[in-house]
Each structure stands twice: as C-alpha cells, then as structure tokens.
Design a protein around this motif. Structure first.
Motif, PDB file in Angstrom:
ATOM      1  N   ARG A 196     -36.232 -81.813 -32.103  1.00  0.00           N
ATOM      2  CA  ARG A 196     -35.790 -83.065 -31.447  1.00  0.00           C
ATOM      3  C   ARG A 196     -36.990 -84.149 -31.988  1.00  0.00           C
ATOM      4  NH1 ARG A 196     -32.398 -83.798 -27.071  1.00  0.00           N
ATOM      5  NH2 ARG A 196     -31.680 -81.690 -27.953  1.00  0.00           N
ATOM      6  N   PHE A 197     -36.788 -85.189 -32.107  1.00  0.00           N
ATOM      7  CA  PHE A 197     -37.731 -86.327 -32.286  1.00  0.00           C
ATOM      8  C   PHE A 197     -38.355 -86.025 -33.554  1.00  0.00           C
ATOM      9  CE2 PHE A 197     -37.399 -86.169 -27.436  1.00  0.00           C
ATOM     10  CZ  PHE A 197     -36.320 -87.294 -27.647  1.00  0.00           C
ATOM     11  N   TRP A 297     -36.265 -84.186 -21.377  1.00  0.00           N
ATOM     12  CA  TRP A 297     -37.277 -84.561 -22.271  1.00  0.00           C
ATOM     13  C   TRP A 297     -38.124 -85.532 -21.517  1.00  0.00           C
ATOM     14  CZ3 TRP A 297     -37.599 -81.937 -26.924  1.00  0.00           C
ATOM     15  CH2 TRP A 297     -36.637 -80.864 -27.198  1.00  0.00           C
ATOM     16  N   THR A 298     -39.363 -85.333 -21.922  1.00  0.00           N
ATOM     17  CA  THR A 298     -40.424 -86.383 -21.337  1.00  0.00           C
ATOM     18  C   THR A 298     -40.348 -87.763 -22.300  1.00  0.00           C
ATOM     19  OG1 THR A 298     -42.120 -85.938 -22.635  1.00  0.00           O
ATOM     20  CG2 THR A 298     -41.748 -84.532 -20.715  1.00  0.00           C
ATOM     21  N   ASP A 299     -41.195 -88.805 -21.864  1.00  0.00           N
ATOM     22  CA  ASP A 299     -41.061 -90.002 -22.429  1.00  0.00           C
ATOM     23  C   ASP A 299     -42.118 -89.878 -23.825  1.00  0.00           C
ATOM     24  OD1 ASP A 299     -43.360 -89.909 -21.283  1.00  0.00           O
ATOM     25  OD2 ASP A 299     -43.115 -91.841 -19.971  1.00  0.00           O
ATOM     26  N   LYS A 300     -42.641 -88.743 -23.962  1.00  0.00           N
ATOM     27  CA  LYS A 300     -43.479 -88.376 -25.008  1.00  0.00           C
ATOM     28  C   LYS A 300     -42.889 -87.526 -26.146  1.00  0.00           C
ATOM     29  CE  LYS A 300     -47.993 -89.198 -22.498  1.00  0.00           C
ATOM     30  NZ  LYS A 300     -49.198 -88.583 -22.335  1.00  0.00           N
ATOM     31  N   GLY A 301     -41.541 -87.359 -25.671  1.00  0.00           N
ATOM     32  CA  GLY A 301     -40.724 -86.326 -26.615  1.00  0.00           C
ATOM     33  C   GLY A 301     -41.018 -84.887 -26.391  1.00  0.00           C
ATOM     34  N   ASP A 304     -38.740 -80.776 -21.068  1.00  0.00           N
ATOM     35  CA  ASP A 304     -39.440 -80.750 -19.731  1.00  0.00           C
ATOM     36  C   ASP A 304     -38.720 -79.508 -18.901  1.00  0.00           C
ATOM     37  OD1 ASP A 304     -40.407 -81.018 -17.268  1.00  0.00           O
ATOM     38  OD2 ASP A 304     -39.749 -83.188 -16.848  1.00  0.00           O
TER      39      ASP A 304
END
Length: 322
Positions: A196-197, A297-301, A304
C-alpha cells in the motif's frame, strides 16, 4: 441475530491460518493439521467456517518430509497454483524444510497435486511464503540460524522458479529486542505481506508461540528498493498486534491477510488463545483458534490492526458477503 453479524472464532481449532481469495473468485483456507494438508473453499470469508476440509495431500510413506506438516499456504503464480508448507522427518529442527506442491490442473479441490520437492534454502526452517515483485519471484522464510543468541530469523532469496532459489539468502529481520524474545526463545517467523502507498509491509510473528507475548511485528520497504538490500528495510520498534487480556486474547499471531468480497475492506486472519499460558487448561485439547477482523490504515500510511477482539464481540460480516 442479524445475518449481517458473526462472531469469532472462525475455527475452534485452526493454528497458522491462511485465507486467500484467488482468481476464480473463491476463498481458500488452510491451517496446520500436522499429518496432512487440507483445503476449504467458499464464496465468502465467514462461509469457510461451514465448509468441510478436503484432504488434498498426505505423505505416502515415512521419509524426510513426512512429519509435522505445518503452516500451509496456497499461492497462484503465473496462473498455476502452488502450496508451500513446512515438514520434517520427525526429528529435530535441523531436518525441517519448506516443501512445494504444484497443481496439475485447475481445480485445487479435485485435481492432482504434484510434489516438487523441498526449497533449497540455505538454512533449515519453516513458514515459507512467496512475493512476486517487478517480474521477479522472492522467497521469504523463517530460518533456524547458526547464531547463538536467537532461534529463528527471516531470510529472503530470489527464485529461479517456484521451488528453486538462486543467489544468497539475505537476513531481513532477526529477534534482537526484548519483545521478540519472550517465552524462552528469540523468534521471528511467519512472514506475510501487505502492499500500500508505494511500500511493502512484511508482518511477522515474534517470541515463542507458546508465550502469551507471542505477537506481530512489522518491517517495511519502498517498492522501488531492492528487496534483498537488508539495510533498506525499516523495522517498527515494537509489536503492532499483541495480547489483550481485557478481551481474553493471548498470543495472537501467525497471520495472513485477505480482502472482502467487494474488494473494499482489508481483513487480518490470525490464531490466538482465549486463556493465558499460566492457565492449567492450556493443552492440546484446547488448541489455538482462527479469528478474523477488519483493519484500517493510519494517516501516515501504516496498517492499523487495533486490538484483537474478544470472542463475544459481534462483528459485521465482510462487505459484499451475501
């Protein structure tokens, strides 16, 4: 109870669970059975609980890979299905290897599985898995090192084909922190992957599986990096999924990942105990059970996983299940 609700466990006896949705639209499930390999198949994740397992492989005679069949995984590589599993000759860890089966047809429940042999890993070990990346295939496994200070670590190597390694076996993560050394052994095992990301996340199990502190750790790497460059992996400093006595969950680990039928939700699959290691009831008659729960998922990618849910928690079924 609403048909849209379910409760864990998915299986009362389901150590080392592997659930994957394949190109035929079915979910397949495997768990450690010890003496054979078996598959469950369903159109839904929660439906796997109602399916009878089909034995698809058992050793025909005593031999080097005829005992302790553990941690099977079903993979599809270039349109062909393979199963990776751990086995040994009934002796010690030094005889333990990851073996490979190849499906001769298209139906994994009915067609013949062919034994391709043991992967030629540099170290004896267990929990082999594969990761396709940039036109190459990589093998990750938990190897029993020749190191005096830990029991197993995760290695990676490039593959010439789905059962043959080429080049060095590179040490990716070793149990060096206290949280990876609980239960009397220092262990990293059970590698599983998320993408991801622009990053690849390797989630692994740490500490001894019989310890309440058996947990999940994480290391990650940019998709543009060389997967065999050990220095490019960034290891998270602590567990990302661990025991939660308040919910009656102990030793959560050896996980896999899957997606909801509509592709909109990520789900973690793992085993755990519902009683502590100090509880006299813990025995082979009270095995590890398979649980599933949604994660975000956290806002930091970062993934979670939150806290492992109690068995009496009502959970919404994966989106798209009918």
């Amino acid at each position: 109870m609403s048909a849209a609700i379910f409760h864990n466990p998915l299986l009362n006896n389901g150590p080392d669970p592997w659930i994957v949705k394949q190109s035929d639209g079915f979910y397949y499930m495997m768990v450690t059975a010890g003496r054979h390999l078996a598959l469950r198949r369903s159109r839904t994740i929660t439906g796997l609980a109602d399916e009878e397992p089909k034995v698809i492989w058992a050793p025909s005679s005593p031999g080097p890979y005829s005992h302790n069949l553990w941690a099977p995984e079903l993979h599809e590589i270039d349109g062909t299905k393979y199963i990776y599993y751990t086995a040994n000759d009934g002796g010690g860890d030094d005889t333990r290897r990851v073996c490979v089966l190849q499906l001769s047809g298209t139906d994994p429940m009915q067609d013949e599985w062919i034994f391709k042999g043991a992967v030629n890993a540099e170290h004896p070990g267990l929990d082999g898995t594969v990761l396709p990346h940039k036109g190459e295939l990589y093998f990750f496994y938990s190897g029993y090192g020749h190191f005096p200070d830990y029991g197993s670590a995760i290695y990676a190597a490039r593959m010439a084909n789905p059962w043959t390694l080429v080049g060095p076996n590179v040490l990716i993560t070793a149990p060096t922190a206290d949280w990876e050394k609980q239960g009397g052994m220092a262990i990293n095992e059970g590698p599983a992957f998320l993408r991801r990301f622009g990053r690849i996340f390797l989630i692994f199990s740490a500490s001894a599986t019989w310890s309440d502190d058996y947990c999940l750790g994480l290391t990650s790497i940019s998709e543009s990096a060389d997967l065999l460059d050990a220095s490019a992996w960034d290891k998270h400093p602590g567990p990302v999924f661990a025991q939660y006595p308040e919910h009656g969950v102990y030793a959560p680990g050896h996980n896999s990942f899957t997606i909801s039928p509509d592709g909109q939700e990520d789900w973690i699959v793992y085993h755990a105990y519902d009683y502590s290691e100090v509880d006299q009831k813990r025995s082979e008659s009270r095995p590890r059970s398979t649980r599933v729960q949604r994660f975000g998922w956290t806002d930091k990618g970062m993934p979670d996983f939150a806290k492992p849910m109690a068995l009496d928690t009502p959970l919404n079924r994966p989106s798209g299940e009918v």
